[in-house]
Design an enzyme around this catalytic site. Structure first.
Site, PDB file in Angstrom:
ATOM      1  N   ASP A  44       6.927  -0.218   4.365  1.00 21.00           N
ATOM      2  CA  ASP A  44       5.938  -0.742   3.084  1.00 21.00           C
ATOM      3  C   ASP A  44       6.663   0.038   1.911  1.00 21.00           C
ATOM      4  O   ASP A  44       6.124   1.052   1.725  1.00 21.00           O
ATOM      5  CB  ASP A  44       4.682  -0.573   3.356  1.00 21.00           C
ATOM      6  N   HIS A 107       0.804  -6.807  -6.116  1.00 22.26           N
ATOM      7  CA  HIS A 107       0.546  -5.338  -6.123  1.00 22.26           C
ATOM      8  C   HIS A 107      -1.254  -5.200  -6.392  1.00 22.26           C
ATOM      9  O   HIS A 107      -1.886  -4.256  -5.919  1.00 22.26           O
ATOM     10  CB  HIS A 107       1.188  -4.478  -6.800  1.00 22.26           C
TER      11      HIS A 107
END
Ligand code: A2P
Length: 295
Positions: A44, A107
């Protein structure tokens, strides 16, 4: 071998990903290579972390086939907007050195500019249709952000990545996610945000929590392993960050013990309802001085 989680579009994702938030670029490739050598198959990262290039380098150095690695990255808010987000994919894919991205997520919500958040998500939907990404999702979305997004877009996010550890268990987010079919993914799964060095004011590290330490002692495991096991038994994905080879190994070695139901409950009960990171509604992330460079 990691446990696989099935996303709402049928794509499978290894439950444990190596996190690289705050991993300095010069240490990131080595951490990724170490993790893949140990059996991790999920990394990630984020455009905003400034280390996508090194993540790609670590994958190539590891010798593991790219198609055997689940690559997740995030679009930063300065790239929100339909054309901007399509271009953000190109920037991230080029830096990573890949043709497609397995999971691309927004995000942050931008509550102050929600129309740009929606336009960014529509671009993710387009990338999904075009086969450039295998799944799409969001990060740091609270239930009302999910509701607002669902009202204006088609594809249910596959994942919502949020701060989640024993001191901040996000029950409302977990419930909203599961009612919509969104997989909850924990950032700071071992509570790093409660003890990141250099984050100013005094914090209580969840690694030192007496309940966690007692459970860890009973199983002959570390507090970090107990927290990761707690997440996995509750069907969450986790992305513990480490650049230390021993801790990278320790964080993956969580598949051969089981917490009892009462132990899971006593960890749930540690929730303090206080987040360590920024409140997604209180900050305007577009005011942060972060632009994503071209590839
Ligand atoms: P390091 O990279 O030196 O290992 P989180 O992912 O919850 O935010 O936690 C990340 C923080 O926890 C980092 O400071 C990382 O430092 C540290 N860390 C990672 N794994 C472990 C572990 N198994 N035990 C203790 N600290 C850890």
């Amino acid at each position: 071998m990691d446990q696989l989680l099935t996303l709402n579009n049928g794509v499978t994702m290894p439950a444990i990903g190596l996190g690289v938030f705050q991993s300095p670029p010069e240490e990131t490739a080595a951490a990724v290579e170490t993790a893949l050598g140990l059996g991790y198959r999920h990394i990630d990262t984020a455009a905003g972390y400034g280390n996508e290039r090194e993540v790609g380098e670590g994958i190539r150095r590891s010798g593991v086939d790219r198609d055997d690695v689940f690559i997740e990255t995030k679009v930063w808010v300065s790239d929100y907007g339909r054309d901007e987000t399509l271009h953000a994919f190109d920037k991230s894919a080029t830096k990573l050195g890949v043709e497609h991205i397995d999971l691309l997520i927004l995000h942050q919500p931008m509550p102050q500019h929600f129309e740009r958040t929606v336009a960014a998500y529509e671009a993710l939907e387009q990338l999904l249709t075009d086969g450039k990404v295998r799944a799409i999702g969001v990060s740091n979305f609270m239930p009302h952000h999910l509701t607002a997004l669902r009202a204006e877009t088609e594809v249910v996010p596959a994942v919502n990545q949020v701060e989640l550890h024993p001191y901040f268990t996000q029950r409302a987010v977990q419930e909203a996610d599961s009612s919509l079919g969104v997989l909850t993914q924990a950032w700071s799964p071992i509570g790093g945000i409660t003890f990141y060095p250099g984050w100013g004011e005094e914090r209580t590290s969840v690694l030192e929590d007496p309940t966690i330490r007692e459970i860890a002692g009973a199983h002959g495991r570390t507090p970090a392993q107990v927290m990761l096991r707690w997440h996995i038994q509750q069907a969450r994905s986790v992305i513990p960050k480490s650049t230390n080879p021993d801790r990278i190994a320790q964080n993956f070695d969580v598949h051969d013990f089981e917490l009892a139901p009462d132990e899971l409950v006593s960890i749930d009960d540690l929730d303090r309802g206080v987040r360590g990171g920024p409140d997604p509604d209180a900050v305007d992330p577009s005011s942060w001085d972060l632009e994503i460079p071209e590839a």
